[in-house]
Write a protein that holds these residues in place. Sequence first.
Motif, PDB file in Angstrom:
ATOM      1  N   ARG A 154      44.430  39.768  42.157  1.00  0.00           N
ATOM      2  CA  ARG A 154      43.394  40.573  42.802  1.00  0.00           C
ATOM      3  C   ARG A 154      44.023  41.897  43.218  1.00  0.00           C
ATOM      4  NH1 ARG A 154      37.917  39.500  43.155  1.00  0.00           N
ATOM      5  NH2 ARG A 154      38.258  37.374  43.838  1.00  0.00           N
ATOM      6  N   SER A 155      43.348  42.995  42.950  1.00  0.00           N
ATOM      7  CA  SER A 155      43.867  44.305  43.349  1.00  0.00           C
ATOM      8  C   SER A 155      43.518  44.567  44.816  1.00  0.00           C
ATOM      9  CB  SER A 155      43.262  45.406  42.473  1.00  0.00           C
ATOM     10  OG  SER A 155      41.909  45.608  42.822  1.00  0.00           O
ATOM     11  N   SER A 199      41.569  46.763  45.985  1.00  0.00           N
ATOM     12  CA  SER A 199      40.142  47.046  46.150  1.00  0.00           C
ATOM     13  C   SER A 199      39.280  45.830  45.830  1.00  0.00           C
ATOM     14  CB  SER A 199      39.738  48.218  45.259  1.00  0.00           C
ATOM     15  OG  SER A 199      39.964  47.889  43.905  1.00  0.00           O
ATOM     16  N   GLY A 200      39.911  44.712  45.442  1.00  0.00           N
ATOM     17  CA  GLY A 200      39.162  43.484  45.204  1.00  0.00           C
ATOM     18  C   GLY A 200      38.849  43.196  43.754  1.00  0.00           C
ATOM     19  N   LYS A 201      39.274  44.081  42.834  1.00  0.00           N
ATOM     20  CA  LYS A 201      39.011  43.849  41.422  1.00  0.00           C
ATOM     21  C   LYS A 201      40.072  42.906  40.851  1.00  0.00           C
ATOM     22  CE  LYS A 201      36.687  48.203  40.760  1.00  0.00           C
ATOM     23  NZ  LYS A 201      36.806  49.586  40.359  1.00  0.00           N
ATOM     24  N   ILE A 202      39.736  42.252  39.749  1.00  0.00           N
ATOM     25  CA  ILE A 202      40.663  41.331  39.114  1.00  0.00           C
ATOM     26  C   ILE A 202      41.460  42.100  38.067  1.00  0.00           C
ATOM     27  CG2 ILE A 202      40.876  39.211  37.790  1.00  0.00           C
ATOM     28  CD1 ILE A 202      38.221  38.345  39.027  1.00  0.00           C
ATOM     29  N   ARG A 219      52.057  52.453  27.865  1.00  0.00           N
ATOM     30  CA  ARG A 219      50.646  52.189  28.190  1.00  0.00           C
ATOM     31  C   ARG A 219      50.372  50.695  28.253  1.00  0.00           C
ATOM     32  NH1 ARG A 219      49.508  56.259  24.531  1.00  0.00           N
ATOM     33  NH2 ARG A 219      48.900  54.731  22.961  1.00  0.00           N
ATOM     34  N   LEU A 220      50.969  49.941  27.342  1.00  0.00           N
ATOM     35  CA  LEU A 220      50.745  48.496  27.310  1.00  0.00           C
ATOM     36  C   LEU A 220      51.411  47.789  28.485  1.00  0.00           C
ATOM     37  CD1 LEU A 220      51.227  47.824  23.500  1.00  0.00           C
ATOM     38  CD2 LEU A 220      49.087  47.774  24.780  1.00  0.00           C
ATOM     39  N   SER A 221      52.377  48.440  29.128  1.00  0.00           N
ATOM     40  CA  SER A 221      53.063  47.843  30.267  1.00  0.00           C
ATOM     41  C   SER A 221      52.214  47.863  31.534  1.00  0.00           C
ATOM     42  CB  SER A 221      54.370  48.584  30.542  1.00  0.00           C
ATOM     43  OG  SER A 221      55.251  48.432  29.463  1.00  0.00           O
ATOM     44  N   GLN A 222      51.231  48.746  31.570  1.00  0.00           N
ATOM     45  CA  GLN A 222      50.431  48.892  32.786  1.00  0.00           C
ATOM     46  C   GLN A 222      49.399  47.777  32.897  1.00  0.00           C
ATOM     47  OE1 GLN A 222      48.732  52.744  32.271  1.00  0.00           O
ATOM     48  NE2 GLN A 222      50.682  53.810  32.542  1.00  0.00           N
ATOM     49  N   LYS A 223      49.023  47.466  34.129  1.00  0.00           N
ATOM     50  CA  LYS A 223      47.951  46.505  34.376  1.00  0.00           C
ATOM     51  C   LYS A 223      46.611  47.201  34.192  1.00  0.00           C
ATOM     52  CE  LYS A 223      50.647  43.171  36.037  1.00  0.00           C
ATOM     53  NZ  LYS A 223      51.837  43.494  35.286  1.00  0.00           N
ATOM     54  N   PRO A 251      38.789  29.877  42.186  1.00  0.00           N
ATOM     55  CA  PRO A 251      37.866  29.924  43.338  1.00  0.00           C
ATOM     56  C   PRO A 251      38.487  30.499  44.598  1.00  0.00           C
ATOM     57  CG  PRO A 251      38.534  27.663  42.861  1.00  0.00           C
ATOM     58  CD  PRO A 251      39.060  28.518  41.752  1.00  0.00           C
ATOM     59  N   TYR A 252      39.813  30.474  44.736  1.00  0.00           N
ATOM     60  CA  TYR A 252      40.445  30.942  45.970  1.00  0.00           C
ATOM     61  C   TYR A 252      41.241  32.220  45.765  1.00  0.00           C
ATOM     62  CZ  TYR A 252      39.085  26.288  47.244  1.00  0.00           C
ATOM     63  OH  TYR A 252      38.346  25.143  47.469  1.00  0.00           O
ATOM     64  N   LEU A 253      40.959  32.955  44.683  1.00  0.00           N
ATOM     65  CA  LEU A 253      41.700  34.193  44.400  1.00  0.00           C
ATOM     66  C   LEU A 253      41.369  35.258  45.423  1.00  0.00           C
ATOM     67  CD1 LEU A 253      43.574  35.653  42.397  1.00  0.00           C
ATOM     68  CD2 LEU A 253      41.524  36.421  41.224  1.00  0.00           C
TER      69      LEU A 253
END
Length: 65
Positions: A16-17, A19-22, A43-47, A63-65
């Motif tokens: 989870r980031s 800001s709440g995004k996955i 570029r491929l190394s970045q999330k 469910p608990y992320l």
Amino acid sequence: MPKLKTRRAAAKRFRRSGSGKIMRRKAFKNHLLEHKSTARKNRLSQKTVVHEADAENVEMMLPYL
């Protein structure tokens, strides 16, 4: 209501980031890296953010992320 189980395979792949995004890791950075450019590998190394169409499925697996 009973506790829900987490899919362990998904738990290892998603976070989870702030800001709440996955967030997920990008594909194509495991092998055959010689012919790929340095810029492409960087570029491929970045999330990146999970697409909103897939986010619902990921939420169900974690469910608990």
